[in-house]
Design a protein around this motif. Structure first.
Motif: not given
Ligand code: PRX
Length: 664
Positions: A107, A117, A359
Motif C-alpha cells: 500500500i 496498491k 491503513h
C-alpha cells in the motif's frame, strides 16, 4: 576498538518490567520464554542442524544445499554454499498459486497522500518486466547496479529486478551527494544506474537525476553503460542521448514474464555502503541464501507476523532497514506492507498517526529519533497529538537504529501503543543483515531502553579487550561469538579491511560489532551504550567522524585542520560537532556564523545534508599533546559544554581551550 571501551558508563538500573499480556501471547509464533529457550537450546545443541532446519523451512531452494557452514577460511564464512536459489523468487514467485497471490503486497502512500496498491501477482509482473528491461540494457548476473531512487514502489521493483537476474544492487540513499554517488559507482564498478528525475519530500520537488549527471561527469565512471530514469514528476530533466532512458522507454515492449536466475547461496545479493572509522565508506557485501533466510525468519519471529497484519516500516530503502524490512523480509514472509514516500512532519506532524489510522496498520516499526521529534511536536501542538487518532489497529511496535531512551519508550508505549502493544527494540547493523537482539512479542518481558536478549542462534556476548567474557553488570565490548547466516561476507574489494574491522585478533575469532553494551544483573538483558569507535549515530544514521573531517579539510581554501566529535542531543541522539582551524586564523564573532554556514553547505554538498555539523567551533589550533596528537576526549567535553576537569598537563597549548568555547 579503542581505549574508550574501558570507560563505558554503567547505565542506571531500570526497574520497570512489562511482561507480555495474555492477549499478545495468544496465538504467538513463539509463545512464552520456554518456547524461546527451547529454540536457543536447539541451536546450542546442534548449531548447524538448527540453521539447516530454518533454511529448509523458510527458503525456497532451486538446488538444495548439502553443506551448512564452511569455516575453513574464517572469517570468510560460507553458508549453504552448494545450494542455489533466487531472492526475488523467494519474495514473489513462491506465493503464486497460494492465497498470497492476490493479496496486497504494497500500500503505497505518496508524499501528497495519493494511495496506490499492488498485489503480489502484480509485483511479480512488474519486477519481471523491469528485469527484462535490465537484460535489454546488457545487465547480467554478477554485474553491479547503483540504485539512487526515492521511496517508491519503483525503487523496490528495481531492487527486486536486479535480484531476479542475479545482478548485485547497491542502493545509495537519496539524500547523499553527487560525490557520494560517484565514489560508490567507482568502488562498485557499476554498469548501470537506476534513478528518478526528481523526488518529492515534504511537498518539495528535489532533483536526483542532475546529481547522477554530476557524479557521472567525474572520472572512473566509464563502467556505467546505461542510466534508467523513473519519471516521478512531469518536470523534464536532462537526458543523455545513447546513455539515458526513461522507465517508459526501457519497459516498452518488455514481457511481464522473466524466469528468475538461480544463483549460489553465497552470490552477493547487494553491497550497501556504510560509515566506518576511516574516511572511506565500506561496501558491506551480503549473500543471497543466508540473508533471505534471516530476513524472512526475523520478520516472522520479531514481529510475530500473522496473515492479516498490515506492516509498516518507516525506513528508507537507502538504509539496511529498508532493504531487510521493506524490500525483502515483508515480501518473503507474504505480508501486506505500507510504503511511504514522504516525511513524518508533512503536511503536519500527525502524518504517521493519520496513516496508521487510515491503513489500519497493525505493526509499526520506526526510529527513536522520529518518536522524539513527534513527542516534541505533540507537546507543543494539540492538533498533532496521537490522541486525536484511532490507533486501535496497532498490535506491535518496533524501534530501530539507535538506543531508545526510557522516556521516549514510555511515551511510545502509552500514547501510540495504548499500553497494549509490546515494543520490540531491535538491535542490529548494516553488517548483521537482520535483527540480532530483540524482545519477542509473545515471550519476552520488556524493559524500557533494553533490546533484551539475542535471538535464538545468535551468540551475543560482552567481552573485555582480550575477548574474555565479562559478568553481568560490567560494561564491555559487544561481540557475536559464532558466525550466523545473514552476516556481512566481506567489504567489497577490500577483504583485509573486513578482517581487521570485524575480526581483530585479540577477540579470539568473535565478530566485533563496534558497540559497547552492558547486561543487567538480574535478567542478563543487553543494553547498548553506544559506539566504541569513531562512528556517530545521528538520528539513527551512521556517520564516520573521519569522513566529515576529511570533507572539511578538503575545503582547502578555508580550512587548515579539523576534528569532529559527537555530543549527546535530545532530539537526534548524537549531534556532530566540528572543531575547525581556518587558514586565515580565528574569525571575528561577526565573520564566524558566515564561515560556519559556508562549511555546513560544503559538507551538505560533499556528503549530504545529514552530515552537516550542528556546532562549529573555531580556534587558532586544536588541543594537542606535545607529540602532536589531538586530544579528542577534551574535545568531547568541550562539545558537551562541560568545564574541563581532566588533566591538561600533557597539552602543548592549554590556552587553546578558552578559544573553543563558542559554538556557531
Ligand atoms: O550503534 C548501533 C545502532 O546503530 C548501529 C548500526 O547502524 P546501521 O548499520 O546504520 O544500522 C542501523 C539499522 C539497523 C549499531 O552499531 N543501533 C541500531 N539499532 C539499535 C542501535 N543501538 C541501540 N539500540 C538499537 N536497537
Amino acid at each position: 576498538m579503542t581505549a574508550q571501551s574501558g570507560s563505558i558508563e554503567s547505565v542506571l538500573v531500570e526497574n520497570r518490567v512489562f511482561p507480555p499480556s495474555e492477549a499478545t501471547m495468544e496465538g504467538a509464533r513463539i509463545k512464552g520464554m520456554e518456547a524461546y529457550q527451547a529454540l536457543c537450546d536447539e541451536a546450542e545443541k546442534d548449531y548447524e542442524g538448527f540453521w539447516a532446519r530454518l533454511a529448509r523451512e523458510n527458503v525456497v531452494w532451486t538446488k538444495p544445499f548439502t553443506k551448512v557452514l564452511d569455516e575453513s577460511n574464517a572469517p570468510f564464512y560460507k553458508w549453504f554454499e552448494d545450494g542455489e536459489l533466487n531472492a526475488s523468487a523467494n519474495c514473489l514467485d513462491k506465493h503464486m498459486g497460494t492465497p498470497v497471490e492476490n493479496k496486497t503486497a504494497i500500500i503505497f502512500e505518496a508524499d501528497d497522500g495519493k494511495v496506490t496498491k499492488v498485489t503480489y501477482k502484480e509485483m511479480l509482473e512488474r519486477v519481471s518486466q523491469f528485469a527484462n528491461a535490465l537484460k535489454a540494457e546488457g545487465v547480467k548476473k554478477g554485474d553491479r547496479v547503483i540504485i539512487y531512487m526515492p521511496m517508491t514502489i519503483e525503487g523496490i521493483v528495481a531492487m527486486q529486478a536486479c535480484a531476479r537476474i542475479g545482478a548485485t544492487h547497491s542502493v545509495v540513499f537519496g539524500g547523499f551527494s553527487a560525490k557520494a554517488v560517484h565514489e560508490r559507482i567507482v568502488d562498485a564498478g557499476a554498469v548501470c544506474v537506476i534513478t528518478s528525475n526528481y523526488q518529492m519530500r515534504g511537498g518539495k520537488e528535489l532533483p536526483l537525476k542532475s546529481i547522477v549527471d554530476e557524479a557521472l561527469a567525474e572520472g572512473g565512471t566509464e563502467c556505467v553503460k546505461s542510466v534508467l530514469v523513473f519519471e516521478r514528476t512531469p518536470t523534464a530533466c536532462n537526458m543523455v542521448e545513447g546513455r539515458d532512458k526513461t522507465f517508459s522507454q526501457a519497459l516498452e515492449g518488455q514481457s511481464t514474464v522473466c524466469d528468475p536466475v538461480p544463483v549460489g547461496a553465497e552470490h552477493p545479493l547487494f553491497v550497501l555502503y556504510t560509515s566506518g572509522s576511516t574516511g572511506k565508506p565500506k561496501g558491506v557485501q551480503h549473500s543471497t541464501g543466508g540473508y533471505i533466510l534471516w530476513a524472512n525468519t526475523t520478520m516472522q519471529w520479531t514481529f510475530d507476523l500473522r496473515p492479516e497484519d498490515i506492516f509498516w516500516c518507516t525506513a528508507d530503502i537507502g538504509w539496511v532497514t529498508g532493504h531487510t524490512y521493506i524490500t525483502y523480509g515483508p515480501l518473503a514472509a507474504g505480508a501486506t506492507q505500507v510504503v511511504f514516500e514522504g516525511v513524518p512532519t508533512y503536511p503536519d506532524a500527525s502524518r504517521f498517526w493519520k496513516m496508521i489510522q487510515d491503513h489500519k496498520v497493525t505493526i509499526f516499526y520506526t526510529a527513536p529519533t522520529a518518536i522524539r521529534s513527534l513527542i516534541k511536536a505533540a507537546d507543543s501542538n494539540e492538533a498533532v497529538h496521537p490522541k486525536n487518532f484511532d490507533l486501535s489497529s496497532l498490535r506491535i511496535l518496533g524501534s530501530v537504529g539507535e538506543p531508545i531512551n526510557p522516556e521516549a519508550w514510555m511515551w511510545y508505549y502509552k500514547n501510540i501503543g495504548g499500553e497494549r502493544c509490546p515494543i520490540v527494540d531491535t538491535f542490529w547493523q548494516t553488517e548483521t543483515g537482520a535483527h540480532m537482539m530483540t524482545p519477542l512479542p509473545g515471550a519476552t518481558p520488556l524493559v524500557p531502553g533494553s533490546c533484551t536478549l539475542a535471538l535464538p542462534g545468535i551468540t551475543a556476548a560482552i567481552v573485555d579487550e582480550t575477548g574474555n567474557e565479562l559478568p553481568n553488570g560490567s560494561g564491555g565490548i559487544l561481540v557475536i561469538k559464532r558466525p550466523w547466516p545473514s552476516m556481512i561476507r566481506t567489504i567489497w574489494g577490500d577483504p583485509e579491511r573486513f578482517k581487521k574491522s570485524y575480526f581483530p585478533e585479540e577477540l579470539q575469532g568473535a565478530y566485533l560489532a563496534g558497540d559497547g553494551a552492558v547486561r543487567s544483573e538480574d535478567r542478563g538483558y543487553f543494553r547498548i551504550t553506544g559506539r566504541i569507535d569513531d562512528v556517530l549515530n545521528v538520528s539513527g544514521h551512521r556517520m564516520g567522524t573521519m569522513e566529515i573531517e576529511s570533507c572539511l579539510v578538503a575545503k582547502s581554501d578555508l580550512v587548515a585542520e579539523a576534528a569532529v566529535v559527537g555530543r549527546p542531543d535530545d532530539l537526534t541522539g548524537e549531534a556532530i560537532c566540528a572543531f575547525v582551524v581556518l587558514k586565515q586564523g580565528r574569525p571575528s564573532p561577526e565573520e564566524a556564523p558566515k564561515i560556519a554556514k559556508a562549511l555546513r553547505d560544503w559538507v551538505a554538498h560533499e556528503i549530504g545534508p545529514i552530515a552537516k555539523p550542528k556546532d562549529i567551533r573555531f580556534g587558532d589550533n586544536l588541543p594537542k599533546t606535545r607529540s602532536g596528537k589531538i586530544m579528542r576526549r577534551l574535545l568531547r567535553s568541550l562539545a558537551k559544554g562541560e568545564s574541563i576537569t581532566q588533566d591538561t598537563s600533557t597539552l602543548e597549548n592549554p590556552a587553546i581551550l578558552d578559544q573553543l568555547g563558542d559554538a556557531y
